[in-house]
Design a protein around this motif. Structure first.
Motif: not given
Length: 238
Positions: A112-138
């Motif tokens: 929904l990010l591109d539809d909400l104007g929060m990102t551009a429109k390219r899947v896996d470039i401007d928005f997407g999902k990683v399948e297996k992750e546990r950590y983030v970098w603050l």
């Protein structure tokens, strides 16, 4: 008991009562008492029980939370303090229905990010999902969205799971990214009036969080702090 001593005892007891009442009222404000949340979900989906867990969690914090079908009228958003768009919605049916809503909004649906104007429109470039992750970098620890956690690596899931991400516009405050992938932001927010993508202005605060359909119950203690901070900041509590 002497009159003066009795008077002082009565005065101290009254002051203590007033202090306790004030503390209780202050706590009610902090916990979000009477603040209304519209949680937009897919009522027919198999992940509804997880959305209900989120509803219960927010209710325990003092928020009044209404589960709202994605197919019901958007007008209900006008009478609320925060709209949350769960990733359990069927995004191709919802699209930009809530884009111009002038109340704060939080989502973890990357589609929904591109539809909400929060990102551009390219899947896996401007928005997407990683399948297996546990950590983030603050990367922006001083910001309220970082929940007081220190900069660096944060363990946000009890076990590896999917994380939604986006590449926000320059007007966003980026708080955290996928660990080792700094171009994939998993927590970011726009202030009201900030420039999002397509040069559109945020009608109110807008926040992206990293959850997937059924990962709320997989949040670690740090992950839950970040979730609560996302809700509070989006609503303007910080």
């Amino acid at each position: 008991m002497k009159p003066f001593k009795f008077f002082m005892t009565l005065l101290l007891a009254s002051l203590l009562l007033v202090a306790n009442v004030f503390a209780a009222e202050s706590q009610a404000v902090v916990s979000g008492a009477s603040k209304r949340v519209l949680l937009v979900v897919r009522m027919e989906g198999k992940s509804l029980p997880v959305d209900q867990k989120i509803q219960q969690h927010l209710a325990a914090r003092g928020y009044v939370v209404t589960l709202h079908s994605q197919y019901a009228a958007v007008d209900a958003a006008r009478d609320t303090d925060l709209v949350i768009l769960s990733s359990t919605v069927r995004s191709r049916d919802l699209l930009g229905a809530y884009r111009q809503v002038s109340v704060p909004m939080l989502t973890w649906e990357s589609d929904l990010l591109d539809d909400l104007g929060m990102t551009a429109k390219r899947v896996d470039i401007d928005f997407g999902k990683v399948e297996k992750e546990r950590y983030v970098w603050l990367v922006n620890a001083p910001h309220p969205l970082a929940a007081g956690l220190p900069a660096g690596v944060a363990n946000v899931y009890e076990k590896p799971a999917g994380m939604n991400w986006g590449k926000p516009g320059l007007g966003a405050a980026t708080i955290a990214t996928v660990y080792g992938q700094p171009d994939k932001a998993v927590i970011f927010g726009y202030e009201k009036g900030a420039t999002m993508d397509y040069e559109s202005l945020a009608p109110a605060r807008r926040v992206m969080f990293f959850l997937d359909n059924e990962t709320f119950t997989n949040l670690s203690a740090s992950g839950l702090k970040l979730f609560d901070a996302a809700v509070d900041w989006a609503m303007g509590s910080h």
